[in-house]
Motif scaffolding. Sequence first.
Motif, PDB file in Angstrom:
ATOM      1  N   ASN A 207       0.807  -1.226   0.000  1.00 52.00           N
ATOM      2  CA  ASN A 207       0.000   0.000   0.000  1.00 52.00           C
ATOM      3  C   ASN A 207       0.840   1.276   0.000  1.00 52.00           C
ATOM      4  N   TYR A 208       2.151   1.138   0.207  1.00 49.92           N
ATOM      5  CA  TYR A 208       3.030   2.306   0.214  1.00 49.92           C
ATOM      6  C   TYR A 208       2.973   3.038  -1.121  1.00 49.92           C
ATOM      7  N   ASN A 209       2.843   2.298  -2.207  1.00 44.58           N
ATOM      8  CA  ASN A 209       2.846   2.905  -3.541  1.00 44.58           C
ATOM      9  C   ASN A 209       1.693   3.873  -3.753  1.00 44.58           C
ATOM     10  N   ASP A 210       0.609   3.694  -3.009  1.00 40.88           N
ATOM     11  CA  ASP A 210      -0.576   4.522  -3.199  1.00 40.88           C
ATOM     12  C   ASP A 210      -0.629   5.735  -2.269  1.00 40.88           C
ATOM     13  N   LEU A 211       0.414   5.946  -1.487  1.00 39.64           N
ATOM     14  CA  LEU A 211       0.415   7.065  -0.553  1.00 39.64           C
ATOM     15  C   LEU A 211       0.685   8.379  -1.272  1.00 39.64           C
ATOM     16  N   TYR A 212       0.135   9.450  -0.719  1.00 41.36           N
ATOM     17  CA  TYR A 212       0.472  10.789  -1.220  1.00 41.36           C
ATOM     18  C   TYR A 212       1.954  11.057  -0.961  1.00 41.36           C
ATOM     19  N   PRO A 213       2.600  11.894  -1.786  1.00 37.47           N
ATOM     20  CA  PRO A 213       4.012  12.214  -1.575  1.00 37.47           C
ATOM     21  C   PRO A 213       4.318  12.677  -0.157  1.00 37.47           C
ATOM     22  N   LEU A 214       3.389  13.395   0.443  1.00 36.17           N
ATOM     23  CA  LEU A 214       3.565  13.874   1.813  1.00 36.17           C
ATOM     24  C   LEU A 214       3.883  12.736   2.779  1.00 36.17           C
ATOM     25  N   ALA A 215       3.281  11.574   2.552  1.00 39.72           N
ATOM     26  CA  ALA A 215       3.427  10.450   3.474  1.00 39.72           C
ATOM     27  C   ALA A 215       4.721   9.673   3.260  1.00 39.72           C
ATOM     28  N   LYS A 216       5.496  10.069   2.247  1.00 37.61           N
ATOM     29  CA  LYS A 216       6.732   9.349   1.919  1.00 37.61           C
ATOM     30  C   LYS A 216       7.976  10.202   2.161  1.00 37.61           C
ATOM     31  N   LYS A 217       7.836  11.255   2.942  1.00 38.86           N
ATOM     32  CA  LYS A 217       8.923  12.226   3.070  1.00 38.86           C
ATOM     33  C   LYS A 217      10.143  11.715   3.838  1.00 38.86           C
ATOM     34  N   THR A 218      10.041  10.518   4.460  1.00 38.96           N
ATOM     35  CA  THR A 218      11.184  10.006   5.229  1.00 38.96           C
ATOM     36  C   THR A 218      12.093   9.114   4.385  1.00 38.96           C
TER      37      THR A 218
ATOM     38  N   LEU B  33      -2.146   1.151   6.334  1.00 37.19           N
ATOM     39  CA  LEU B  33      -2.075   1.978   5.127  1.00 37.19           C
ATOM     40  C   LEU B  33      -3.106   1.583   4.070  1.00 37.19           C
ATOM     41  N   ALA B  34      -3.823   0.490   4.301  1.00 33.87           N
ATOM     42  CA  ALA B  34      -4.810   0.023   3.330  1.00 33.87           C
ATOM     43  C   ALA B  34      -5.963   1.012   3.213  1.00 33.87           C
ATOM     44  N   PRO B  35      -6.543   1.158   2.023  1.00 35.50           N
ATOM     45  CA  PRO B  35      -7.656   2.098   1.845  1.00 35.50           C
ATOM     46  C   PRO B  35      -8.810   1.849   2.803  1.00 35.50           C
TER      47      PRO B  35
ATOM     48  N   THR C  66      -4.032   9.223   4.039  1.00 30.84           N
ATOM     49  CA  THR C  66      -2.776   9.373   3.317  1.00 30.84           C
ATOM     50  C   THR C  66      -2.709   8.431   2.117  1.00 30.84           C
ATOM     51  N   ASN C  67      -3.639   7.491   2.026  1.00 32.89           N
ATOM     52  CA  ASN C  67      -3.727   6.614   0.853  1.00 32.89           C
ATOM     53  C   ASN C  67      -4.586   7.321  -0.195  1.00 32.89           C
ATOM     54  N   SER C  68      -4.008   7.577  -1.343  1.00 28.55           N
ATOM     55  CA  SER C  68      -4.679   8.364  -2.387  1.00 28.55           C
ATOM     56  C   SER C  68      -5.888   7.657  -2.984  1.00 28.55           C
ATOM     57  N   LYS C  69      -6.038   6.368  -2.719  1.00 32.22           N
ATOM     58  CA  LYS C  69      -7.190   5.639  -3.253  1.00 32.22           C
ATOM     59  C   LYS C  69      -8.474   5.911  -2.470  1.00 32.22           C
ATOM     60  N   VAL C  70      -8.339   6.504  -1.291  1.00 35.39           N
ATOM     61  CA  VAL C  70      -9.521   6.775  -0.474  1.00 35.39           C
ATOM     62  C   VAL C  70     -10.226   8.019  -1.002  1.00 35.39           C
ATOM     63  N   VAL C  71     -11.495   7.886  -1.288  1.00 35.91           N
ATOM     64  CA  VAL C  71     -12.315   9.017  -1.733  1.00 35.91           C
ATOM     65  C   VAL C  71     -13.175   9.478  -0.573  1.00 35.91           C
ATOM     66  N   VAL C  72     -13.082  10.759  -0.251  1.00 32.22           N
ATOM     67  CA  VAL C  72     -13.885  11.308   0.840  1.00 32.22           C
ATOM     68  C   VAL C  72     -15.333  11.397   0.367  1.00 32.22           C
ATOM     69  N   PRO C  73     -16.266  10.721   1.048  1.00 37.22           N
ATOM     70  CA  PRO C  73     -17.668  10.768   0.619  1.00 37.22           C
ATOM     71  C   PRO C  73     -18.269  12.155   0.833  1.00 37.22           C
ATOM     72  N   ASP C  74     -19.313  12.436   0.110  1.00 34.82           N
ATOM     73  CA  ASP C  74     -19.928  13.775   0.164  1.00 34.82           C
ATOM     74  C   ASP C  74     -20.333  14.174   1.576  1.00 34.82           C
ATOM     75  N   ASP C  75     -20.823  13.221   2.367  1.00 39.92           N
ATOM     76  CA  ASP C  75     -21.297  13.565   3.703  1.00 39.92           C
ATOM     77  C   ASP C  75     -20.173  13.841   4.684  1.00 39.92           C
ATOM     78  N   LEU C  76     -18.911  13.629   4.258  1.00 43.22           N
ATOM     79  CA  LEU C  76     -17.765  13.902   5.131  1.00 43.22           C
ATOM     80  C   LEU C  76     -16.902  15.056   4.635  1.00 43.22           C
TER      81      LEU C  76
ATOM     82  N   PRO D 216     -12.017  18.291   4.657  1.00 42.08           N
ATOM     83  CA  PRO D 216     -11.883  19.038   3.401  1.00 42.08           C
ATOM     84  C   PRO D 216     -10.514  18.910   2.741  1.00 42.08           C
ATOM     85  N   ILE D 217      -9.521  18.398   3.495  1.00 38.71           N
ATOM     86  CA  ILE D 217      -8.166  18.321   2.949  1.00 38.71           C
ATOM     87  C   ILE D 217      -7.904  16.907   2.446  1.00 38.71           C
ATOM     88  N   SER D 218      -7.935  16.750   1.127  1.00 41.61           N
ATOM     89  CA  SER D 218      -7.610  15.478   0.482  1.00 41.61           C
ATOM     90  C   SER D 218      -7.279  15.779  -0.976  1.00 41.61           C
ATOM     91  N   GLY D 219      -6.798  14.771  -1.694  1.00 43.42           N
ATOM     92  CA  GLY D 219      -6.436  14.992  -3.094  1.00 43.42           C
ATOM     93  C   GLY D 219      -5.381  16.082  -3.248  1.00 43.42           C
TER      94      GLY D 219
END
Length: 345
Positions: free
Chosen positions: A115-126, A280-282, A297-307, A312-315
């Motif tokens: 699941n590391y491959n799907d993380l946002y760049p922010l989550a890989k800064k180390t 790290l799994a979606p 931090t996993n880019s595959k997760v889509v924030v649903p409309d009700d959340l 508000p911070i994603s993508g």
Amino acid sequence: MNLTRRQALAGMAALSAGTMFGLPAALAQNKTLIVPTLGGVWEQFWRNTLAPEFTKASGANVTLDVGNGRVWGANMRAAGVANPPYSVVMTNEVFASSLRKEGFFEKLDLSKVSNYNDLYPLAKKTDGWGAIAMVSPIGLAYRTDLVKTPPKAWKDLWTNPEFKGKIGLYSFSNSAGKMQLMLFSKIFGKDMYDTEAGFKALGELGSVIQADFNLSTGIASGEFVIAPFDFGEVARLRKQGLPIDVIVPEEGLLMFDQTINILANAPEKELAYEYANFLLAPETQALLMKEFFISPTNSKVVVPDDLKADVPISGPEMDKILSWDWDFMNQNQAAFAETWAKTVK
């Protein structure tokens, strides 16, 4: 071997759980993973939801060790690098950075963390030494009933007369306090390392209300009207009826982070990697988002409309979260703490 229908169904359930979280259905029924976790609502969620899900997926037992980064660091240092009490530790990067330099953690074997491959760049800064599993972005929150001109930037703390004497800040003992220093150094100086400019700016703020951890009480009582707040806490206060809002400042966001680290001499290293991949799994990230309003931090997760109002911070918005040099901060924190005490009123 003859299987009863019940045994067959149980085996299928275990396989399904492993597939759901991208894990192998490990035959680890007799193994136990010690999982450090924060207390309070975090412990409850781990105990009631995440630990059972991981047991279902891996077959391993889970024992929770409730504490915080300081406590876990002290436990590891007492035991020594060669004989750590944990196999995996998730903690703030400010603590992970120090423990990494002391040799407690190993560089991640990414073949075991799909699941590391799907993380946002922010989550890989180390650079592969860890992976950020949880992010609580920190913006600038304010009381909508007590502020006439909403802020647009961190600089407004200095320029809006409404805020004079009514500003809340994290104290230097909190990682957010250290981030505030580096942020103000960057805004008013050459970069985050120009702490002389940062302290000068802090001194010019005048009187502020400091808190080691909980700023919610102060803003709820009106003791101050503006302060750095993570979006999840603002969502909780808003649901309790407090007239509060939070912005993404023009200069960028801070964040509370939780970095997953694998111990170099982990007693249960394979389980540790399974657990890291599980976090790290979606599916796990979505559970954490719904419970704590964290930004996945996993880019595959889509924030649903009700959340979306609460998360508000994603993508692309994740790129607005700033990163810091924690090695620099840890090397100088004693001197900075002394200067902070003399400077911040």
